[in-house]
Design an enzyme around this catalytic site. Structure first.
Site, mmCIF file in Angstrom:
data_model
loop_
_atom_site.group_PDB
_atom_site.id
_atom_site.type_symbol
_atom_site.label_atom_id
_atom_site.label_comp_id
_atom_site.label_asym_id
_atom_site.label_seq_id
_atom_site.Cartn_x
_atom_site.Cartn_y
_atom_site.Cartn_z
ATOM 1 N N ARG A 1 0.920 -1.244 -0.047
ATOM 2 C CA ARG A 1 0.060 -0.071 0.126
ATOM 3 C C ARG A 1 0.901 1.318 -0.048
ATOM 4 O O ARG A 1 2.171 1.124 0.150
ATOM 5 C CB ARG A 1 -1.167 -0.059 1.019
ATOM 6 N N ARG B 1 -7.413 -0.417 -6.570
ATOM 7 C CA ARG B 1 -7.559 0.774 -5.702
ATOM 8 C C ARG B 1 -7.804 2.108 -6.440
ATOM 9 O O ARG B 1 -6.774 2.367 -7.462
ATOM 10 C CB ARG B 1 -6.378 0.871 -4.793
ATOM 11 N N ASP C 1 -1.961 10.838 -2.246
ATOM 12 C CA ASP C 1 -2.431 9.726 -2.918
ATOM 13 C C ASP C 1 -2.733 10.420 -4.407
ATOM 14 O O ASP C 1 -2.377 9.709 -5.436
ATOM 15 C CB ASP C 1 -3.469 9.076 -2.501
ATOM 16 N N GLN D 1 -2.336 2.539 10.410
ATOM 17 C CA GLN D 1 -0.812 2.559 9.430
ATOM 18 C C GLN D 1 0.114 3.274 10.367
ATOM 19 O O GLN D 1 1.321 3.018 10.182
ATOM 20 C CB GLN D 1 -1.073 3.091 8.073
ATOM 21 N N ASN E 1 -5.579 12.522 0.657
ATOM 22 C CA ASN E 1 -4.567 11.826 1.113
ATOM 23 C C ASN E 1 -5.480 11.081 2.042
ATOM 24 O O ASN E 1 -6.547 11.047 2.334
ATOM 25 C CB ASN E 1 -3.488 12.568 1.921
ATOM 26 N N LYS E 2 -4.742 10.220 2.979
ATOM 27 C CA LYS E 2 -5.608 9.416 4.238
ATOM 28 C C LYS E 2 -6.448 10.036 4.931
ATOM 29 O O LYS E 2 -6.250 11.081 5.521
ATOM 30 C CB LYS E 2 -4.481 8.730 5.065
HETATM 31 O O1 MRU Z 1 -4.441 3.498 2.160
HETATM 32 P P1 MRU Z 1 -3.035 3.627 2.327
HETATM 33 O O2 MRU Z 1 -2.320 2.997 3.353
HETATM 34 O O3 MRU Z 1 -2.363 3.016 0.855
HETATM 35 O O4 MRU Z 1 -2.657 5.283 2.276
HETATM 36 C C1 MRU Z 1 -1.502 5.737 2.310
HETATM 37 C C2 MRU Z 1 -1.396 7.432 2.163
HETATM 38 O O5 MRU Z 1 -2.518 7.746 2.519
HETATM 39 C C3 MRU Z 1 -0.239 8.057 2.041
HETATM 40 O O6 MRU Z 1 -0.330 9.127 2.652
HETATM 41 C C4 MRU Z 1 -0.133 7.920 0.438
HETATM 42 O O7 MRU Z 1 -0.384 7.060 -0.306
HETATM 43 C C5 MRU Z 1 1.422 8.565 0.081
HETATM 44 S S1 MRU Z 1 2.349 7.439 0.386
HETATM 45 C C6 MRU Z 1 4.030 7.903 0.040
#
Ligand code: MRU
Length: 369
Positions: free
Chosen positions: A53, A90, A243, A202, A253-254
Site C-alpha cells: 500500500r 484501488r 495519493d 498505518q 490523502n488518508k
Molecule cells: O491507504 P494507504 O495505506 O495506501 O494510504 C497511504 C496514504 O494515505 C499515504 O499518505 C499516501 O499513499 C502517500 S504514500 C507515500
C-alpha cells in the site's frame, strides 16, 4: 528495512529473475513476513488487500503485475485485461494509473515475444527512480527541518505525520519520512508525533515500526489529538503524503489529513505535502473529481492487534450488526497546504506552483534513473 541479516526494500525481483518479493504489510508490526507474487491475480489481490500500500508502492507493484501477466500471455487482449484488473484494485492513488500507462507505452508497440522482458525492465526502472525521487524529496524537506531546528527554541524539532508515507509506502525512504531519515542521519534532533490513522492504523502499526527501526524518537497519538497538540504549541510542522494532487493543488490523502490541515491553519503551524510528480494528476482541475475509495466497513467495526498472550487477534469494537462507513481518504483544499515538497523543489499548492515544475525534465530523469 533490515530483517535479520538482510536489508529489504518494500518490493524486489526475486533471485529466480521473474517472481516479485514483497513485505506483507498486513502482518506488521507483529511479524516481518515476505511474500512472493507469481501472477497478475496475486498482484491485484496484494494491492486490494493492502499487503502492499502507499501510492508510489502501489504503482511499482502494478508495473510488476503487468510484467507477470505479459510473461504468461503477451497478447493485446491479455494486456488490456491486466490493465483493467490492476486499475480496479484501488481508485485514488494516481501512481497506479501512471505506472500502468508507463509500462503499456513501452510494451504495446513491441512484438508480443519482446513485451515481458520490456515490462520487467520498465518496472525495475520505476522502482529505482522511486528511490532517487524520494531522496530528492528528502533533501528538499531537510532544509525545512534544518530551518526549524535553527529557528526553534530548546529541544527537538517536533514533526507531526499521519498514516504511513514512509519506506513501506514506497520502494524505499518514503516521501513524508524521507526528510526525517535524512535529518536524523545528519544529527538534527527530531521527535515525531505519529497519528494512529484509524481504521487500519498505518501510523500506529507501520510508521511507528519504521521510525523505531531507524532510531527516530516518536510518540503515537490518537487521530483526534493532533489538533490539541498544535493548539498547545507542541508541533513545529506537519509533513504528510498524498495519493493524488489535482492541478489546483487540492490533495487527496488518508482520511484524517483534512482535519489536521484545518487545525494547522488555525494554529499557524505549517503543513507540507510530500509527493513525487507521479502523484500529481494534471488532468483534474480540482480535488472534487478525485475518486475517493470506500473500503469495507468491517475495517471500522473490527480491529486487529496482539493480545497479552502474544496472539494476533481480530476483535469487534461495535455492537454486533452496527452499520459503519469507511471512506479511506479525504480532500484537503489547496488553500490549507503550506507547500508541496516534490523532487523538483518546494512549490506552492496552486496552479502556478504546479505549472512551475519541469514536467518534461522530470519524466526524462525518472526514465534514466
Ligand atoms: O491507504 P494507504 O495505506 O495506501 O494510504 C497511504 C496514504 O494515505 C499515504 O499518505 C499516501 O499513499 C502517500 S504514500 C507515500
Amino acid at each position: 528495512m533490515r530483517s535479520g541479516d538482510t536489508e529489504h526494500r518494500s518490493i524486489w525481483l526475486e533471485s529466480d529473475g521473474w517472481s516479485v518479493g514483497i513485505i506483507d504489510q498486513t502482518r506488521l508490526p507483529e511479524a516481518f513476513e515476505t511474500s512472493r507474487l507469481t501472477t497478475l491475480e496475486e498482484t491485484a489481490a496484494a494491492i486490494s488487500r493492502m499487503q502492499v500500500r502507499g501510492a508510489p508502492l502501489i504503482g511499482v507493484t502494478a508495473a510488476y503485475g503487468l510484467a507477470l501477466s505479459l510473461r504468461r500471455d503477451p497478447g493485446d487482449e491479455a494486456l488490456d485485461t491486466a490493465r483493467r484488473t490492476l486499475l480496479a484494485t484501488r481508485p485514488t492513488a494516481v501512481n497506479l494509473r501512471w505506472a500502468v500507462d508507463r509500462v503499456t507505452a513501452v510494451t504495446l508497440p513491441l512484438p508480443p515475444e519482446e513485451r515481458a522482458r520490456a515490462a520487467y525492465g520498465e518496472a525495475a526502472r520505476l522502482a529505482e527512480a522511486d528511490v532517487e525521487v524520494n531522496r530528492r524529496i528528502g533533501e528538499e524537506g531537510l532544509t525545512l527541518l534544518r530551518n526549524a531546528a535553527s529557528n526553534g527554541g530548546e529541544g527537538p524539532v517536533q514533526v507531526l505525520t499521519h498514516c504511513n508515507a514512509g519506506r513501506l509506502a514506497t520502494v524505499d525512504l518514503g516521501t513524508a519520512t524521507a526528510p526525517l531519515y535524512l535529518a536524523h542521519e545528519e544529527g538534527v534532533e527530531l521527535h515525531v508525533w505519529v497519528s494512529e490513522t484509524r481504521p487500519r492504523n498505518q501510523g500506529a502499526a507501520l510508521t511507528a515500526w519504521e521510525l523505531g527501526r531507524a532510531g527516530i524518537a516518536h510518540t503515537v497519538l490518537v487521530d483526534s489529538a493532533g489538533s490539541y497538540l498544535m493548539a498547545q504549541g507542541r508541533v513545529d510542522l506537519c509533513i504528510v503524503g498524498a495519493d493524488r494532487v489535482a492541478a489546483n493543488g487540492d490533495v487527496a490523502n488518508k482520511i484524517g489529513t483534512y482535519p489536521k490541515a484545518l487545525a494547522a491553519r488555525d494554529n499557524g503551524v505549517p503543513i507540507y505535502v510530500a509527493a513525487p510528480l507521479s502523484t500529481i494528476d494534471r488532468t483534474l482541475a480540482d480535488g472534487g473529481a478525485i475518486p475517493i475509495e470506500e473500503r469495507n466497513p468491517d475495517e471500522v467495526t473490527h480491529v486487529r492487534g496482539r493480545t497479552a498472550d502474544g496472539e494476533v487477534a481480530l476483535v469487534e469494537l461495535t455492537p454486533p450488526g452496527t452499520r459503519a462507513a469507511n471512506p479511506a481518504l479525504d480532500l484537503t483544499p489547496a488553500r490549507l497546504v503550506t507547500g508541496l515538497i516534490t523532487q523538483e523543489g518546494l512549490v506552492p499548492a496552486s496552479p502556478a506552483g504546479l505549472n512551475s515544475l519541469p514536467w518534461s525534465r522530470a519524466t526524462v530523469r525518472s526514465r534514466r534513473a
